[in-house]
Design a protein around this motif. Structure first.
Motif, PDB file in Angstrom:
ATOM      1  N   GLU A 100      20.755   5.646   2.211  1.00  0.00           N
ATOM      2  CA  GLU A 100      21.128   4.330   3.020  1.00  0.00           C
ATOM      3  C   GLU A 100      20.198   4.584   4.303  1.00  0.00           C
ATOM      4  OE1 GLU A 100      24.593   2.448   5.515  1.00  0.00           O
ATOM      5  OE2 GLU A 100      25.188   3.821   3.838  1.00  0.00           O
ATOM      6  N   LEU A 101      19.919   5.715   4.816  1.00  0.00           N
ATOM      7  CA  LEU A 101      19.195   6.109   6.040  1.00  0.00           C
ATOM      8  C   LEU A 101      17.596   5.795   5.406  1.00  0.00           C
ATOM      9  CD1 LEU A 101      20.762   9.103   7.605  1.00  0.00           C
ATOM     10  CD2 LEU A 101      20.477   6.733   8.670  1.00  0.00           C
ATOM     11  N   MET A 102      16.983   4.601   5.795  1.00  0.00           N
ATOM     12  CA  MET A 102      15.759   4.173   5.281  1.00  0.00           C
ATOM     13  C   MET A 102      14.618   4.622   6.294  1.00  0.00           C
ATOM     14  SD  MET A 102      16.894   0.370   3.945  1.00  0.00           S
ATOM     15  CE  MET A 102      15.357   0.110   3.139  1.00  0.00           C
ATOM     16  N   PHE A 103      14.878   4.767   7.483  1.00  0.00           N
ATOM     17  CA  PHE A 103      13.875   5.065   8.418  1.00  0.00           C
ATOM     18  C   PHE A 103      14.449   5.612   9.724  1.00  0.00           C
ATOM     19  CE2 PHE A 103      10.561   4.492  11.651  1.00  0.00           C
ATOM     20  CZ  PHE A 103       9.546   5.464  11.103  1.00  0.00           C
TER      21      PHE A 103
ATOM     22  N   LEU B  69       0.778  -1.325   0.019  1.00  0.00           N
ATOM     23  CA  LEU B  69       0.128   0.027  -0.052  1.00  0.00           C
ATOM     24  C   LEU B  69       0.851   1.252   0.173  1.00  0.00           C
ATOM     25  CD1 LEU B  69      -2.589  -1.174   2.545  1.00  0.00           C
ATOM     26  CD2 LEU B  69      -2.935  -0.966   0.320  1.00  0.00           C
ATOM     27  N   VAL B  70       1.995   1.300   0.458  1.00  0.00           N
ATOM     28  CA  VAL B  70       2.999   2.235   0.527  1.00  0.00           C
ATOM     29  C   VAL B  70       4.145   2.284  -0.585  1.00  0.00           C
ATOM     30  CG1 VAL B  70       4.516   3.549   2.169  1.00  0.00           C
ATOM     31  CG2 VAL B  70       2.609   2.071   2.889  1.00  0.00           C
ATOM     32  N   PRO B  71       4.325   3.456  -1.399  1.00  0.00           N
ATOM     33  CA  PRO B  71       5.134   3.673  -2.312  1.00  0.00           C
ATOM     34  C   PRO B  71       6.552   3.407  -1.892  1.00  0.00           C
ATOM     35  CG  PRO B  71       4.463   5.693  -1.977  1.00  0.00           C
ATOM     36  CD  PRO B  71       3.852   4.775  -1.001  1.00  0.00           C
ATOM     37  N   TRP B  72       7.446   3.302  -2.956  1.00  0.00           N
ATOM     38  CA  TRP B  72       8.925   3.460  -2.765  1.00  0.00           C
ATOM     39  C   TRP B  72       9.312   4.919  -2.569  1.00  0.00           C
ATOM     40  CZ3 TRP B  72      12.258  -0.737  -2.129  1.00  0.00           C
ATOM     41  CH2 TRP B  72      11.672  -1.932  -2.589  1.00  0.00           C
ATOM     42  N   ARG B  73      10.411   5.051  -1.946  1.00  0.00           N
ATOM     43  CA  ARG B  73      10.838   6.358  -1.595  1.00  0.00           C
ATOM     44  C   ARG B  73      10.676   7.250  -2.815  1.00  0.00           C
ATOM     45  NH1 ARG B  73      14.290   9.475  -2.805  1.00  0.00           N
ATOM     46  NH2 ARG B  73      15.314   8.002  -4.323  1.00  0.00           N
ATOM     47  N   SER B  74      11.465   6.855  -3.937  1.00  0.00           N
ATOM     48  CA  SER B  74      11.445   7.729  -5.053  1.00  0.00           C
ATOM     49  C   SER B  74      10.242   8.027  -5.816  1.00  0.00           C
ATOM     50  CB  SER B  74      12.246   6.748  -6.145  1.00  0.00           C
ATOM     51  OG  SER B  74      11.933   5.651  -6.758  1.00  0.00           O
TER      52      SER B  74
ATOM     53  N   TYR C  76       8.015  12.100   1.660  1.00  0.00           N
ATOM     54  CA  TYR C  76       8.264  11.384   2.907  1.00  0.00           C
ATOM     55  C   TYR C  76       9.688  11.431   3.328  1.00  0.00           C
ATOM     56  CZ  TYR C  76       3.645   9.676   3.648  1.00  0.00           C
ATOM     57  OH  TYR C  76       2.115   9.594   3.840  1.00  0.00           O
ATOM     58  N   GLY C  77      10.702  11.365   2.476  1.00  0.00           N
ATOM     59  CA  GLY C  77      11.817  11.117   2.970  1.00  0.00           C
ATOM     60  C   GLY C  77      12.283   9.884   3.632  1.00  0.00           C
TER      61      GLY C  77
END
Length: 613
Positions: free
Chosen positions: A300-303, A206-211, A216-217
């Protein structure tokens, strides 16, 4: 206190959730004036406000702003809480595996984690029931589904923290308005793990990729972060944990099913390098946590958990409590900052002496004194230097204890090493892809010496041991190591190894035969240069740190103009085994889990206390 009162108290907490601020300023929203579900989820902006209220429970002193980041993960074979242990009701009781049920540093985070779960449950129930979710425009449906996925991911994160610290915690999955009985007993952790792993599978779709949604960063869940969280939780489910029924550390027979989940999720992330990859500069992974300048184009920082507001609810004490040590009165600190978490003295020597750049980013082998000069510290006083006040915008005029330093929950290096670990366990030996994933992390660490990375074992046990070592070097001070050792059933083994190494250090024997008894230094300029350079320019008598700290003392007396500093003579038997400052003197396998807080058991007498408390 009766059941009806507790139910309505819980409901009142939830219905106040529309007044929360965000974990980052750019997420600030105006609160709706009503808290009815129809209004709360009647617009996408109001729904977003609800979600920000859920994220809010990651923040602050009782979240990853202090206790969940700086207290709960201590100690392993990387870091421990500073100071001497006196009793189980203070923060050092946690680090010494001697916390008691009345420890307030346990209860307040417990309460905040359950508050986050309640808020998430509220969103998880009412978002799919909203008109926008069922019959809004296509764009509204996509947005509401994204919020639903985030709520599922947040609930999984809150539960993951509870499960790894307490084991069989009561598990609530209903909205507070639907809770019939707040008095529920301990829930089998396997069932809770299975539920949140299944929830995360729904959420990632349900949630998109970062790109695809760059606004959302790294501060809100994107697809990659959810997949990485699912992999981490799957490895925890497939790992060892203390089970009261067997009175032992146990791994379930179906553990490989969860390693397979972890491998698949990590592989999918690795196949989306446009979204997440390794930052080419190790130090630049951590600087973005301190500043709005990101230094992390690779993402690299994903969350990460955002921090702002200079208050105990939304900011963090990272850098003030946990970080490089700055003396009061220096150009960087009106009051002392850092030093609340110390490296195990032997940790400095786990890194390659000259090639691994991670050592000098991770371990603060120096402090900044009141004259703003750099001086080396005792081996027992080295700190976690991935967090530094000098990397923030706060100067010496500020007396704040909150520096707006974010906490890293997940980064891509972890994805690579989880993949390598899972692949090796599933196949009985590492594949070429698993070896490549491990070496990618090593080559970044050996920047400039990439051809000299350690040789890779190709058998299952040898490769697993390489993963154990690499994760020690890569994630020191990030609140990961203790939980890795627990899920591998290696915590007791590593404590015993650490005590043995400290005795060798103390007696200048074995691998520590060449460490100095005493070193000599002159205070030198702190240049805020790259960490390897900063350590190399500590003014030691006889050369730089990579020479002096790896050879016997050369001077027979203190050279003129220099100050002496005990080195191997700083290590005593007290540092190894004493109740006040030894290596985990209170540890037994049962105490890899915390005691349930006494107040929580008073509030819910159906909770059964963990063994050994």
């Amino acid at each position: 206190m009766n059941k009806t009162y507790l139910k309505y108290k819980l409901l009142a907490v939830l219905l106040g959730l529309m007044t929360f601020t965000s974990c980052k300023k750019y997420l600030d929203v105006t609160s709706p004036s009503t808290t009815s579900p129809e209004s709360a989820f009647g617009s996408t902006s109001n729904t977003n406000a609800v979600l920000i209220g859920v994220y809010n429970k990651l923040c602050g002193d009782n979240g990853y702003g202090n206790r969940l980041s700086a207290l709960f993960p201590q100690m392993a074979d990387d870091f421990r809480t500073s100071g001497n242990f006196t009793n189980g009701s203070d923060r050092r009781g946690i680090s010494m595996y001697a916390a008691t049920p009345d420890n307030s540093d346990l209860y307040n985070p417990w309460l905040q984690l359950y508050s986050g779960i309640s808020r998430a449950n509220y969103a998880i129930k009412y978002i799919p029931l909203s008109q926008l979710y069922t019959s809004g425009s296509d764009a509204e449906k996509v947005e509401m589904k994204r919020y639903y996925g985030e709520a599922l991911a947040l609930r999984a994160q809150f539960y993951a923290e509870l499960l790894r610290n307490w084991g069989d915690v009561p598990a609530y999955f209903d909205a507070p308005t639907d809770v019939e009985d707040v008095y529920i007993p301990n829930t089998n952790r396997d069932e809770t793990y299975n539920r949140i792993i299944a929830d995360l599978k729904i959420a990632e779709d349900l949630v998109p990729w970062r790109s695809e949604f760059p606004t959302y960063g790294d501060f809100r869940f994107t697809k990659g972060a959810i997949k990485g969280l699912r992999a981490r939780i799957a490895l925890a489910r497939g790992g060892y944990s203390f089970r009261a029924t067997e009175n032992a550390m146990v791994r379930r027979a179906d553990y490989l099913d969860f390693y397979k989940i972890a491998k698949e999720e990590c592989l999918d992330i690795m196949n989306h390098r446009g979204d997440h990859s390794l930052n080419p500069v190790f130090e630049n992974v951590f600087k973005p946590l301190h500043t709005t300048t990101r230094y992390d184009d690779a993402h690299e920082l994903m969350f990460e958990v955002g921090a702002f507001g200079t208050n105990a609810s939304t900011d963090s004490k990272i850098g003030y409590y946990d970080g490089l040590l700055f003396a009061a009165g220096s150009a960087y600190a009106a009051q002392a900052a850092g030093g609340g978490v110390n490296a195990i003295p032997t940790y400095f020597y786990e890194f390659d002496q000259t090639k691994d750049c991670r050592r000098d980013v991770t371990i603060g082998s120096y402090q900044i004194n009141a004259s703003s000069l750099k001086i080396p510290v005792l081996p027992t006083s080295q700190t976690n230097s991935k967090f530094r006040k000098s990397w923030t915008a706060f100067n010496n005029a500020s007396t704040s204890q909150n520096f707006s330093i974010n906490w890293p929950i997940l980064r891509f290096a972890d994805v690579l090493l989880m993949y390598a670990e899972a692949d090796n366990e599933i196949n009985g030996a590492p594949s070429a892809a698993a070896i490549s994933a491990l070496q990618e992390v090593q080559k970044r660490a050996y920047a400039g010496y990439e051809t000299q990375i350690p040789a890779v074992a190709t058998d299952k046990t040898g490769f697993f041991n390489a993963i154990v070592k690499e994760r020690l070097l890569e994630f020191g001070g990030e609140g990961i190591r203790k939980y890795d050792l627990i899920r591998w059933n290696l915590l007791q083994t590593k404590f015993e190894e650490t005590r043995d190494k400290l005795r060798l250090f103390m007696t200048n024997a074995g691998a520590f035969a060449s460490v100095p008894k005493t070193v000599y230094y002159i205070a030198s300029a702190y240049n805020l240069s790259p960490s390897v350079t900063e350590v190399a320019t500590i003014n030691f008598y006889g050369g730089n740190a990579n020479t002096v700290l790896f050879q016997p003392t050369t001077a027979v007396s203190t050279p003129s103009g220099y100050t002496s500093l005990a080195w191997s003579t700083n290590i005593t038997e007290d540092v190894i085994t004493s109740a006040a400052k030894g290596v985990a003197p209170g540890y037994v396998p049962a105490k890899s889990l915390f005691p349930f807080p006494a107040t929580a058991i008073i509030q819910n007498p159906k909770i059964k206390q963990n063994v050994s408390y």
